[in-house]
Motif scaffolding. Structure first.
Motif, mmCIF file in Angstrom:
data_model
loop_
_atom_site.group_PDB
_atom_site.id
_atom_site.type_symbol
_atom_site.label_atom_id
_atom_site.label_comp_id
_atom_site.label_asym_id
_atom_site.label_seq_id
_atom_site.Cartn_x
_atom_site.Cartn_y
_atom_site.Cartn_z
ATOM 1 N N ARG A 45 0.844 -1.177 0.000
ATOM 2 C CA ARG A 45 0.000 0.000 0.000
ATOM 3 C C ARG A 45 0.886 1.236 0.000
ATOM 4 O O ARG A 45 1.829 1.339 0.791
ATOM 5 C CB ARG A 45 -0.912 -0.004 1.227
ATOM 6 C CG ARG A 45 -1.954 1.091 1.221
ATOM 7 C CD ARG A 45 -3.010 0.855 2.296
ATOM 8 N NE ARG A 45 -3.713 -0.400 2.080
ATOM 9 C CZ ARG A 45 -4.789 -0.782 2.758
ATOM 10 N NH1 ARG A 45 -5.288 -0.002 3.698
ATOM 11 N NH2 ARG A 45 -5.354 -1.948 2.496
ATOM 12 N N TYR A 95 -7.794 3.751 -1.280
ATOM 13 C CA TYR A 95 -8.330 3.783 0.069
ATOM 14 C C TYR A 95 -8.290 5.186 0.643
ATOM 15 O O TYR A 95 -7.284 5.885 0.527
ATOM 16 C CB TYR A 95 -7.517 2.874 0.994
ATOM 17 C CG TYR A 95 -7.562 1.415 0.634
ATOM 18 C CD1 TYR A 95 -8.551 0.587 1.153
ATOM 19 C CD2 TYR A 95 -6.610 0.864 -0.216
ATOM 20 C CE1 TYR A 95 -8.582 -0.757 0.833
ATOM 21 C CE2 TYR A 95 -6.639 -0.479 -0.548
ATOM 22 C CZ TYR A 95 -7.626 -1.285 -0.016
ATOM 23 O OH TYR A 95 -7.655 -2.625 -0.335
ATOM 24 N N TRP A 115 -9.815 3.556 8.081
ATOM 25 C CA TRP A 115 -9.701 3.281 6.654
ATOM 26 C C TRP A 115 -11.043 2.907 6.055
ATOM 27 O O TRP A 115 -11.867 2.271 6.712
ATOM 28 C CB TRP A 115 -8.731 2.122 6.405
ATOM 29 C CG TRP A 115 -7.327 2.429 6.799
ATOM 30 C CD1 TRP A 115 -6.774 2.342 8.044
ATOM 31 C CD2 TRP A 115 -6.278 2.886 5.939
ATOM 32 N NE1 TRP A 115 -5.456 2.721 8.017
ATOM 33 C CE2 TRP A 115 -5.126 3.059 6.740
ATOM 34 C CE3 TRP A 115 -6.208 3.160 4.578
ATOM 35 C CZ2 TRP A 115 -3.910 3.500 6.215
ATOM 36 C CZ3 TRP A 115 -4.998 3.598 4.048
ATOM 37 C CH2 TRP A 115 -3.875 3.758 4.862
ATOM 38 N N GLY A 118 -12.151 0.708 0.298
ATOM 39 C CA GLY A 118 -11.442 0.785 -0.964
ATOM 40 C C GLY A 118 -12.374 0.828 -2.160
ATOM 41 O O GLY A 118 -13.482 0.300 -2.126
#
Length: 125
Positions: A45, A95, A115, A118
Motif C-alpha cells: 500500500r 483507500y 480506513w 477501498g
C-alpha cells in the motif's frame, strides 16, 4: 469512531479522469487530516495524497504530483481525489484514510487510524 466509505472508482482509458469521494461519519470530520492511499495487486500500500484538517497543506506522492488533486468539504464530511491524466500505472484499489494524530509522518499508512473499504480504479492502455 469514524467510518469511511469511498466511491467513484471504475474503468477509464489512459489520459482520462476520475473523481473519487470519501464520505465520513462518526467523530467530527473537521478534526481529522485525510489521506488517500492505493494498493495494486501484489504491491505494498502506497501513499497518494493528504490534506490537513483546515483544507490546506496538500501533499502528494511524486508519482501523482501535477495530475491528482486532493480536496475536502468539511460541511459535507467528504474528501475528494480528482485524478487527471490517468496512466495504467495508476491502476489500484484506492483507500481513504483518516487520522486525528498529527505526530506521525503524513505519508505513512501507520499514521492513520481509520480506513475505508477501498474502491477499484482501473486504467486501460
Amino acid at each position: 469512531q469514524v467510518q469511511l466509505v469511498e466511491s467513484g472508482g471504475g474503468l477509464v482509458q489512459a489520459g482520462g479522469s476520475l473523481r473519487l469521494s470519501c464520505a465520513a461519519s462518526g467523530r467530527t470530520f473537521s478534526s481529522y487530516a485525510m489521506g488517500w492511499f492505493r494498493q495494486a495487486p501484489g504491491k505494498e500500500r502506497e501513499f497518494v495524497a493528504r490534506i490537513s484538517r483546515s483544507n490546506g497543506n496538500p501533499r502528494y506522492a511524486d508519482s501523482v504530483k501535477g495530475r491528482f488533486t486532493i480536496s475536502r468539504d468539511n460541511a459535507k464530511n467528504t474528501v475528494y481525489l480528482q485524478m487527471n491524466s490517468l496512466k495504467p500505472e495508476d491502476t489500484a484499489v484506492y483507500y481513504c484514510a483518516a487520522t486525528g494524530d498529527y505526530s506521525g509522518a503524513y505519508y505513512a499508512a501507520l499514521s492513520y487510524e481509520a480506513w475505508g473499504q477501498g474502491t477499484q480504479v482501473t486504467v486501460s492502455s
